[in-house]
Design a protein around this motif. Sequence first.
Motif, short mmCIF file in Angstrom:
data_model
loop_
_atom_site.label_atom_id
_atom_site.label_comp_id
_atom_site.label_asym_id
_atom_site.label_seq_id
_atom_site.Cartn_x
_atom_site.Cartn_y
_atom_site.Cartn_z
N GLN A 148 0.81 -1.22 0.00
CA GLN A 148 0.00 0.00 0.00
C GLN A 148 0.85 1.27 0.00
O GLN A 148 0.51 2.27 0.64
CB GLN A 148 -0.99 -0.02 1.18
CG GLN A 148 -1.99 -1.17 1.08
CD GLN A 148 -3.01 -1.20 2.18
OE1 GLN A 148 -3.06 -0.32 3.03
NE2 GLN A 148 -3.86 -2.22 2.17
N GLN A 149 1.92 1.24 -0.78
CA GLN A 149 2.67 2.46 -1.09
C GLN A 149 2.45 2.72 -2.59
O GLN A 149 3.32 2.47 -3.41
CB GLN A 149 4.16 2.28 -0.78
CG GLN A 149 4.45 1.97 0.67
CD GLN A 149 5.94 1.77 0.92
OE1 GLN A 149 6.70 2.73 1.05
NE2 GLN A 149 6.35 0.52 0.98
N TRP A 150 1.27 3.19 -2.94
CA TRP A 150 0.82 3.17 -4.33
C TRP A 150 1.65 4.04 -5.26
O TRP A 150 1.83 3.69 -6.42
CB TRP A 150 -0.65 3.62 -4.39
CG TRP A 150 -1.55 2.65 -3.69
CD1 TRP A 150 -1.89 1.42 -4.12
CD2 TRP A 150 -2.20 2.83 -2.43
NE1 TRP A 150 -2.73 0.79 -3.21
CE2 TRP A 150 -2.94 1.64 -2.17
CE3 TRP A 150 -2.25 3.87 -1.51
CZ2 TRP A 150 -3.71 1.48 -1.01
CZ3 TRP A 150 -3.02 3.70 -0.35
CH2 TRP A 150 -3.73 2.52 -0.12
N ALA A 151 2.17 5.16 -4.79
CA ALA A 151 2.88 6.07 -5.68
C ALA A 151 4.39 5.83 -5.68
O ALA A 151 5.12 6.52 -6.38
CB ALA A 151 2.60 7.52 -5.28
N SER A 152 4.87 4.86 -4.91
CA SER A 152 6.31 4.63 -4.79
C SER A 152 6.75 3.55 -5.76
O SER A 152 6.01 2.63 -6.08
CB SER A 152 6.67 4.22 -3.36
OG SER A 152 6.30 5.23 -2.45
N TYR A 153 8.01 3.67 -6.20
CA TYR A 153 8.59 2.61 -7.03
C TYR A 153 9.95 2.23 -6.45
O TYR A 153 10.05 1.40 -5.55
CB TYR A 153 8.69 3.07 -8.49
CG TYR A 153 9.44 2.10 -9.38
CD1 TYR A 153 9.29 0.73 -9.24
CD2 TYR A 153 10.31 2.56 -10.37
CE1 TYR A 153 9.98 -0.16 -10.05
CE2 TYR A 153 11.00 1.69 -11.18
CZ TYR A 153 10.84 0.33 -11.02
OH TYR A 153 11.53 -0.54 -11.81
N THR A 154 11.03 2.84 -6.88
CA THR A 154 12.35 2.46 -6.38
C THR A 154 12.63 2.97 -4.97
O THR A 154 13.53 2.48 -4.30
CB THR A 154 13.45 2.98 -7.32
OG1 THR A 154 13.29 4.40 -7.48
CG2 THR A 154 13.34 2.30 -8.68
N ASP A 155 11.85 3.97 -4.50
CA ASP A 155 12.10 4.54 -3.17
C ASP A 155 11.11 4.03 -2.13
O ASP A 155 10.94 4.64 -1.08
CB ASP A 155 12.04 6.06 -3.23
CG ASP A 155 10.69 6.58 -3.71
OD1 ASP A 155 9.93 5.78 -4.29
OD2 ASP A 155 10.40 7.77 -3.51
#
Length: 328
Positions: A148-155
């Motif tokens: 549920q960290q929808w906007a995160s990718y590599t960070d």
Amino acid sequence: MANKLIVSLSPHVHSGDSIQKNMYGVIIALLPALLVSFYMFGLGAVVVTLTSVAACVFFEWAITKFILKREVCTICDGSAALTGLLLAFNLPSNLPLWIIIIGALVAIGVGKMTFGGLGCNPFNPALVGRIFLLISFPVQMTSWPVVQQWASYTDAETGATPLALMKMAVNGDTEALSQLPDTLSLFLGNNPGCIGEVSALALLLGLVYMLWKKIISWHIPVSIIATVLIFAGLLHLANPEVYASPLAHLFTGGLMLGAIFMATDYVTSPMTHKGMIIYGVSIGFLTVVIRNFGAYPEGMSFAIFIMNAFTPLINTYCKPKRFGEVKK
């Protein structure tokens, strides 16, 4: 006048099955798990999935056209897209793009096209790519974003997976098992892990669909699941403070994904029902052994990979009698 029995030349009845129909049937069965992965991991799951599928399709086209110099006629049958989807399901949602592309190249170029393409590969191509990446990039492949960290990718913020906690318990941390999520959370997928393996419920929906459409039979997934429940249950009864419960084993890691979608690959699994059960029991047993006594927390990929190598031997052992042959 007596009735005559007229026997025509084969084939007698066409089942309607085709490579394309079955491949897209498996992709449809994967959709519930795919949607759950998008909900749990957001942008990261989308990026990993699209990159993996696109790279696998591209590499199959490029290798077929420029290296094998054959007519490109397999791109639309769904096999390359399915390999890409299964590879993505075995990856964390924060994996860098260049590592995903390398995995796709190994899966298609080494795991599939090196042996002659679809139908000739002895090992599941997606597993070949996954194991190669796990051995080559262990740090990146074992960094698990919290859900549920929808906007995160590599960070994305990372955390320990249930399998990692189970391995810590085996290695002497007596408090690790108390940190496991509850069984319902494990079943629904509210925990870190590879993007396509976290939700046992979504994967079971895919199993029901494939059994309904007769894409696969029950023998391999049921024999794997039953074997894991039995052997993990025996270990848990022997020492519940060290060994996790059988349900924890069942709903964590890639067990459901492997049992339902990876081990049942037509090309790399046995042909007879007896052979399928031997194959499934062996995979389940090896998975429990590797998870509890091996170096890696997860054992499903390695167990399937090992038993892929034994499939020709199982087929030889379980070869059915020829019609009309007298038993000795």
